[in-house]
Design an enzyme around this catalytic site. Structure first.
Site, mmCIF file in Angstrom:
data_model
loop_
_atom_site.group_PDB
_atom_site.id
_atom_site.type_symbol
_atom_site.label_atom_id
_atom_site.label_comp_id
_atom_site.label_asym_id
_atom_site.label_seq_id
_atom_site.Cartn_x
_atom_site.Cartn_y
_atom_site.Cartn_z
ATOM 1 N N HIS A 1 8.895 -13.364 -6.675
ATOM 2 C CA HIS A 1 9.017 -14.112 -7.936
ATOM 3 C C HIS A 1 7.745 -14.897 -8.213
ATOM 4 O O HIS A 1 7.289 -14.989 -9.342
ATOM 5 C CB HIS A 1 10.174 -15.101 -7.843
ATOM 6 N N GLU B 1 8.229 6.352 -7.109
ATOM 7 C CA GLU B 1 8.529 5.130 -6.349
ATOM 8 C C GLU B 1 9.040 5.472 -4.945
ATOM 9 O O GLU B 1 9.144 4.605 -4.087
ATOM 10 C CB GLU B 1 9.620 4.319 -7.065
ATOM 11 N N ASP C 1 7.968 -0.530 -5.603
ATOM 12 C CA ASP C 1 8.972 0.185 -4.815
ATOM 13 C C ASP C 1 8.335 1.188 -3.866
ATOM 14 O O ASP C 1 8.826 1.390 -2.757
ATOM 15 C CB ASP C 1 9.986 0.883 -5.739
ATOM 16 N N CYS D 1 2.004 1.566 -12.651
ATOM 17 C CA CYS D 1 2.596 0.451 -13.400
ATOM 18 C C CYS D 1 3.206 -0.609 -12.481
ATOM 19 O O CYS D 1 3.882 -1.509 -12.942
ATOM 20 C CB CYS D 1 3.637 0.952 -14.401
HETATM 21 C C1 PEP Z 1 7.706 -0.677 -9.317
HETATM 22 O O1 PEP Z 1 8.621 -0.455 -8.516
HETATM 23 O O2 PEP Z 1 6.495 -0.696 -9.001
HETATM 24 C C2 PEP Z 1 7.998 -0.941 -10.732
HETATM 25 C C3 PEP Z 1 7.036 -1.016 -11.627
HETATM 26 O O3 PEP Z 1 9.277 -1.132 -11.074
HETATM 27 P P1 PEP Z 1 10.123 -2.473 -10.759
HETATM 28 O O4 PEP Z 1 9.179 -3.496 -10.215
HETATM 29 O O5 PEP Z 1 10.758 -2.829 -12.048
HETATM 30 O O6 PEP Z 1 11.097 -1.963 -9.728
HETATM 31 MG MG MG Z 2 10.601 -0.010 -9.224
#
Ligand code: PEP
Ligand code: MG
Length: 556
Positions: free
Chosen positions: A192, A413, A437, A484
């Site tokens: 967070h 992921e 992830d 991302c």
């Molecule tokens: C990730 O897992 O990198 C991602 C962009 O998705 P989230 O953080 O929403 O799981």
């Molecule tokens: Mg993710």
């Protein structure tokens, strides 16, 4: 074994830089939780103690509700949940029983909360995680009963660097304008603290051993890119801040599309959860996290409602928009789905897997996206989270196309998906690597567990190899491969990813100028060299140091 990556150097402390930028100022720590005096006073008036406890818990609930109104989204929800816990009748009954057994109000609250925490822990999963929220309720109520300062953010009366063991969502929700930077002893790159610091544009370093050994008011400089925190002379503070302000001015003077010094385009896209996260300066949206629209829902949103919500975001974005279908489960529980409690939710029915039992949820969402795209004329692409196999990718792509949406992709992921990226790319038009992830699953380290920050580090060579493999598969297929995860906003990793062949980077708006400037200062060949340095390093810390050292050397 814990995996604290932190090292100490003669010139300062080092943690993980998770939100770029430099600043300097005196450190002040979170006020510690109140401690109960060793001597337990006798209870002369049990009814009075019960009503004092009830009044304190009511005060805590009112305070949390008031604070919740000052923030939005998940932060507000966390505070509302805590407020509800404070006035839960089960807690009140447990407190009354403890008073009857001879415990004064503050002690009764402490014991009753401990009992509830044990019950939560026994249920496990998401409920077990709520034990930390209960601890916050207890600390606030006990402080109120004993007349001690409320635990939480300090109020030193001057701008300061906030230091803490770790920050809870409730703490992070309440950061005021005087916080210059955040340094925590624990916490990981997707914690967070990291996400909120980036959203606010505050430099942040997590996993920084030794930070809590510094006395309050010690002046430090903080570099949220390199993760270095150094004790400085008080007289040097204005100098560091002025240099940082010059850096910021230089960054914001650079505009335009992302590209390397020799002109190779690397589109810089935004990660958004709603219209408030859209900034003008980006080339589009690389990750629209749609679950934020539904976090507080107890019933499924209608197609109409969804179409309206999507259209609002689509209309605000100038370039292409990559919308991610609902990523429910594990760290993103969505009550309206009524998902079963699982022993290992991060490995369970989450992301695209939810559509197996709830096909209508995906079909409705795609119908709403198609409607909003048609209404706004936006260039919308759709991708699925948590895809593990090529067959899942193909099934998803078919669903997207049959909803009338032309471009389908999947997130990478899961290590299995990265290893089979070539096969997945036969089924879809693009992939986007979710390094948050991907790090968690590659290193088998829970992304919500700050103790594991070192393993969760996206600089881990194993994670970089999977990114490289996926990028090669994209190049072979002639299809885009974006990143991302939070790591795309790290100005150094952005160079490494570019060198590995990643074709776009998606990040929070506040870090975009730093990534743009970093790319603009290096050629593609430089990026390839840095990627090689990172891939050849024996571990994450060495990889980061090697790349940072090479970039700093080139700059001097
Ligand atoms: C990730 O897992 O990198 C991602 C962009 O998705 P989230 O953080 O929403 O799981
Ligand atoms: Mg993710």
């Amino acid at each position: 074994m814990t995996s604290e990556p932190h090292t100490s150097h003669a010139d300062g402390l080092t943690g993980l830089g998770v939100s770029p930028g430099r600043t300097a100022g005196p450190v002040y720590r979170m006020s510690p939780p109140p401690t109960l005096p060793a001597d337990v006073p006798p209870v002369a008036d049990p009814a009075g103690e019960v009503s004092a406890a009830a009044a304190a818990l009511r005060f805590v609930a009112d305070e949390l509700t008031r604070l919740s109104r000052q923030v939005a989204g998940t932060a507000s929800e966390v505070l509302d949940t805590e407020a509800m816990m404070a006035v839960d009748p089960t807690l009140a009954d447990a407190v009354a029983r403890r008073v009857d057994a001879g415990r004064p109000a503050a002690w009764a609250v402490t014991d009753a909360v401990a009992e509830q925490q044990e019950a939560f822990a026994a249920i496990g999963g998401y409920i077990a995680e709520r034990a930390a929220d209960l601890a916050d309720v207890r600390d606030r109520a006990v402080a109120r009963l004993l007349g001690l300062p409320m635990p939480g953010l300090p109020a030193p009366g001057e701008p300061y660097v906030l230091i803490a063991e770790d920050l809870s969502p409730a703490d992070t929700a309440l950061l005021g304008p005087r916080v210059l930077a955040i340094v925590t002893r624990r916490g990981g790159p997707t914690s967070h603290t990291a996400i909120l610091a980036k959203a606010r544009g505050l430099p942040a370093v997590v996993g920084c051993a030794g930070i809590l050994d510094l006395p309050d008011a010690t002046p430090v400089s903080v570099d949220g890119t390199t993760g270095v925190v150094s004790v400085v002379a008080a007289a040097a503070v204005p100098e560091v801040r002025e240099a940082a302000a010059r850096d910021r001015a230089r960054l914001s003077s650079l505009t335009g599309p992302g590209r390397t010094a020799d002109g190779r385009p690397v589109p810089l896209l935004l990660n958004v959860g709603g219209v408030a996260d859209v900034v003008a300066d980006a080339e589009g949206v690389g990750l629209f996290r749609t679950e934020f629209l539904f976090l507080d829902r107890t019933t499924a949103p209608t197609v109409d409602e969804q179409a309206r919500a999507y259209a609002e975001v689509f209309a605000a974005v100038p370039g292409k928009i990559v919308l991610r279908t609902l990523d429910a489960g594990a760290d993103k529980p969505l009550p309206f789905l009524g998902l079963a409690t699982e022993d290992n939710p991060a490995l369970g029915v989450r992301g695209l897997r939810v559509a197996r039992d709830h096909p209508a949820v995906l079909a409705d969402q795609l119908a709403a996206v198609a409607r909003a795209a048609a209404e706004t004329g936006a260039d919308v692409q759709v991708m699925a989270p948590m895809v593990a196999t090529a067959a899942e990718a193909a099934e998803f792509a078919a669903a997207v196309r049959s909803a009338g949406l032309p471009v389908a992709g999947v997130m990478i992921e899961v290590p299995g998906a990265a290893l089979r990226a070539r096969a997945l790319l036969e089924a879809v038009d693009f992939v986007s690597i979710g390094t948050n992830d991907l790090s968690q699953y590659t290193m088998a380290a829970d992304r919500t567990n700050g103790e594991l920050a070192g393993l969760l580090d996206p600089w881990q060579p194993a994670v970089l190899e999977l990114v490289a493999r996926t990028a090669r598969a994209g190049a072979a297929a002639g299809k885009p491969v974006g990143v991302c995860g939070e790591s795309a906003g790290d100005p150094l990793l952005a160079l490494v990813y570019t060198g590995l062949g990643v074709t776009s980077l998606s990040m929070s708006g506040s870090v975009l100028p730093a990534v743009r400037a970093s790319l603009a200062a290096r050629s593609f060949a430089d990026c390839e060299y840095l990627a090689r340095l990172a891939l050849d390093a024996p571990d994450a810390a060495t990889a980061r140091r090697a790349v940072a050292g090479s970039v700093a050397g080139a700059a001097t």
